[in-house]
Design an enzyme around this catalytic site. Structure first.
Site, PDB file in Angstrom:
ATOM      1  N   GLY A  67      -5.301  -0.640 -17.089  1.00 19.88           N
ATOM      2  CA  GLY A  67      -4.005  -1.183 -16.649  1.00 19.88           C
ATOM      3  C   GLY A  67      -2.937  -1.342 -17.704  1.00 19.88           C
ATOM      4  N   VAL A  70      -7.849   4.941 -10.182  1.00 19.22           N
ATOM      5  CA  VAL A  70      -8.911   4.251  -9.442  1.00 19.22           C
ATOM      6  C   VAL A  70      -9.056   4.755  -8.003  1.00 19.22           C
ATOM      7  CG1 VAL A  70      -8.965   2.139 -10.828  1.00 19.22           C
ATOM      8  CG2 VAL A  70      -7.364   2.298  -8.904  1.00 19.22           C
ATOM      9  N   ILE A 107      -4.955  -4.036 -12.613  1.00 16.24           N
ATOM     10  CA  ILE A 107      -4.387  -2.945 -11.825  1.00 16.24           C
ATOM     11  C   ILE A 107      -3.921  -3.457 -10.472  1.00 16.24           C
ATOM     12  CG2 ILE A 107      -5.062  -0.860 -10.538  1.00 16.24           C
ATOM     13  CD1 ILE A 107      -6.983  -0.222 -12.850  1.00 16.24           C
ATOM     14  N   TYR A 150       5.955 -11.478  -1.544  1.00 17.34           N
ATOM     15  CA  TYR A 150       4.718 -10.964  -2.165  1.00 17.34           C
ATOM     16  C   TYR A 150       3.912 -10.187  -1.121  1.00 17.34           C
ATOM     17  CZ  TYR A 150       1.081 -10.854  -5.751  1.00 17.34           C
ATOM     18  OH  TYR A 150       0.168 -10.443  -6.692  1.00 17.34           O
ATOM     19  N   LYS A 165      -4.556  -9.406  -2.935  1.00 21.48           N
ATOM     20  CA  LYS A 165      -5.133 -10.336  -3.927  1.00 21.48           C
ATOM     21  C   LYS A 165      -6.172 -11.243  -3.269  1.00 21.48           C
ATOM     22  CE  LYS A 165      -2.884  -9.109  -7.684  1.00 21.48           C
ATOM     23  NZ  LYS A 165      -3.543  -8.216  -8.646  1.00 21.48           N
TER      24      LYS A 165
HETATM   25  P1  NAD Z   1       1.872  -3.404 -15.082  1.00 18.28           P
HETATM   26  O1  NAD Z   1       2.768  -2.643 -14.160  1.00 18.28           O
HETATM   27  O2  NAD Z   1       2.130  -3.347 -16.505  1.00 18.28           O
HETATM   28  O3  NAD Z   1       0.341  -3.050 -14.791  1.00 18.28           O
HETATM   29  C1  NAD Z   1      -0.121  -2.543 -13.566  1.00 18.28           C
HETATM   30  C2  NAD Z   1      -1.057  -1.415 -13.913  1.00 18.28           C
HETATM   31  O4  NAD Z   1      -1.713  -0.913 -12.728  1.00 18.28           O
HETATM   32  C3  NAD Z   1      -0.344  -0.223 -14.556  1.00 18.28           C
HETATM   33  O5  NAD Z   1      -0.926   0.072 -15.805  1.00 18.28           O
HETATM   34  C4  NAD Z   1      -0.597   0.901 -13.591  1.00 18.28           C
HETATM   35  O6  NAD Z   1      -0.734   2.164 -14.205  1.00 18.28           O
HETATM   36  C5  NAD Z   1      -1.924   0.465 -12.988  1.00 18.28           C
HETATM   37  N1  NAD Z   1      -2.249   1.236 -11.787  1.00 18.28           N
HETATM   38  C6  NAD Z   1      -1.541   1.322 -10.631  1.00 18.28           C
HETATM   39  N2  NAD Z   1      -2.138   2.207  -9.807  1.00 18.28           N
HETATM   40  C7  NAD Z   1      -3.251   2.671 -10.449  1.00 18.28           C
HETATM   41  C8  NAD Z   1      -4.266   3.616 -10.129  1.00 18.28           C
HETATM   42  N3  NAD Z   1      -4.267   4.284  -8.954  1.00 18.28           N
HETATM   43  N4  NAD Z   1      -5.250   3.848 -11.040  1.00 18.28           N
HETATM   44  C9  NAD Z   1      -5.264   3.217 -12.227  1.00 18.28           C
HETATM   45  N5  NAD Z   1      -4.317   2.310 -12.591  1.00 18.28           N
HETATM   46  C10 NAD Z   1      -3.321   2.050 -11.711  1.00 18.28           C
HETATM   47  O7  NAD Z   1       2.010  -4.930 -14.545  1.00 18.28           O
HETATM   48  P2  NAD Z   1       1.176  -6.238 -14.891  1.00 18.28           P
HETATM   49  O8  NAD Z   1       2.042  -7.349 -14.435  1.00 18.28           O
HETATM   50  O9  NAD Z   1       0.688  -6.187 -16.266  1.00 18.28           O
HETATM   51  O10 NAD Z   1      -0.031  -6.159 -13.846  1.00 18.28           O
HETATM   52  C11 NAD Z   1      -1.385  -6.224 -14.238  1.00 18.28           C
HETATM   53  C12 NAD Z   1      -2.167  -7.075 -13.251  1.00 18.28           C
HETATM   54  O11 NAD Z   1      -1.739  -8.428 -13.358  1.00 18.28           O
HETATM   55  C13 NAD Z   1      -1.992  -6.678 -11.791  1.00 18.28           C
HETATM   56  O12 NAD Z   1      -3.215  -6.833 -11.107  1.00 18.28           O
HETATM   57  C14 NAD Z   1      -0.986  -7.724 -11.307  1.00 18.28           C
HETATM   58  O13 NAD Z   1      -1.044  -7.922  -9.901  1.00 18.28           O
HETATM   59  C15 NAD Z   1      -1.507  -8.925 -12.061  1.00 18.28           C
HETATM   60  N6  NAD Z   1      -0.593 -10.059 -12.131  1.00 18.28           N
HETATM   61  C16 NAD Z   1       0.659  -9.907 -12.622  1.00 18.28           C
HETATM   62  C17 NAD Z   1       1.521 -11.000 -12.670  1.00 18.28           C
HETATM   63  C18 NAD Z   1       2.923 -10.878 -13.194  1.00 18.28           C
HETATM   64  O14 NAD Z   1       3.721 -11.781 -12.957  1.00 18.28           O
HETATM   65  N7  NAD Z   1       3.271  -9.827 -13.906  1.00 18.28           N
HETATM   66  C19 NAD Z   1       1.076 -12.253 -12.195  1.00 18.28           C
HETATM   67  C20 NAD Z   1      -0.213 -12.373 -11.708  1.00 18.28           C
HETATM   68  C21 NAD Z   1      -1.054 -11.265 -11.680  1.00 18.28           C
END
Ligand code: NAD
Length: 273
Positions: free
Chosen positions: A25, A81, A108, A171, A178
């Protein structure tokens, strides 16, 4: 009162010493997963990273140059994935390199942008299924593919968000994904517990990343946390989320599994007023 600076928290180079963590990710330097890589490395661990698509690969190659020398040659392997073959190939490559894993980070998520605005009622069938497949089912598939490379004491951590259990306007489809992810964490914790593998989730507060900004009203979510959380007046950082992830990856948390750990400055515990 001035909030404490994250600079006062030092690293603990022995916390993850000798542990090898597969981190998924990382899209860019703002990704939570990149903060996890830095945290794992500063706490003495080693990493293998995965990427989605060639442009992500070259971004991550540049980021790797910022790591201490011994980590710059970390393996970087393609993984979508949605593709079981990719997972099998990553596992095979690790096997051929003689790498056993002590941890896996699932960072991811994906939903079509149009599903993160307007009414949940309008969610399309394929939009719902796509969000579930990439954001939730992928954890099951990754655990199945990589558990054979993990021994007792290993730890899996997935990133989740409060929208799984509370209504967070916009969301939408990701809230349902989630919820499925967190339920999967519990069932995987049960299945993998007999192998001594723990499975937990970190529920992060809002952080400005590419995925975060795709949600309509994201800055309102951030403001609500900063205004109302017990640790108010601070902006939650990806480093704070990553350090909590390192703790879950470490033996300090060896009796914790099936949990969702909130790393949100305490926001989730607040009542309405
Ligand atoms: P980000 O966009 O940097 O990361 C999301 C990642 O998912 C990317 O690297 C993307 O390439 C990957 N991805 C998407 N489809 C994919 C696939 N088919 N195969 C492999 N990888 C795939 O954003 P982030 O905020 O760092 O998100 C990371 C995690 O944290 C996610 O699960 C997100 O829901 C969770 N999250 C984020 C926040 C926030 O506020 N940013 C809060 C809570 C949870």
């Amino acid at each position: 009162m001035t909030p404490p600076s994250s600079g006062i928290f030092s690293s603990h180079p022995s916390l993850l010493a000798g542990r090898h963590i597969l981190v998924t990710g990382v899209a860019n330097r703002w990704s939570i997963a990149w903060a996890v890589v830095r945290s794992v490395v500063k706490n003495g661990g080693r990493v293998t990273l995965t990427y989605l698509g060639e442009s992500q690969k070259s971004t991550i190659e540049k980021l790797l140059e910022e790591l201490p020398e011994e980590n710059r040659s970390s393996l970087l392997l393609p993984l979508d994935v949605k593709n079981d073959q990719d997972m099998a190939e990553v596992a095979e490559r690790l096997r051929s390199e003689g790498i056993t894993l002590d941890g896996l980070v699932h960072s991811i998520a994906f939903a079509k942008r149009e599903e993160l605005d307007g009414a949940f009622l309008e969610t399309s069938r394929d939009g719902f299924l796509l969000a579930q497949e990439i954001s939730a089912y992928s954890l099951v598939a990754l655990c199945r593919a990589f558990a054979p490379l993990m021994g007792a004491g290993s730890s899996v951590v997935a990133m989740t968000y409060l929208g799984s259990e509370r209504i967070v306007p916009h969301y939408n489809v990701m809230g349902a994904a989630k919820a499925a992810l967190e339920a999967s964490v519990r069932y995987l914790a049960y299945d993998l517990g007999s192998m001594g593998i723990r499975v937990n989730a970190v529920s992060a507060g809002p952080i400005k990343t590419a995925s975060g900004r795709a949600i309509k009203g994201f800055s309102d979510m951030q403001k609500a946390v900063s205004d109302r959380a017990p640790l108010k007046g601070q902006e939650l950082t990806s480093e704070e989320v990553a350090d909590a992830t390192s703790a879950l990856l470490s033996p300090l948390m060896r009796a914790v599994t099936g949990e969702v750990l909130f790393v949100d400055l305490g926001y989730r515990q607040m009542g309405m007023f």
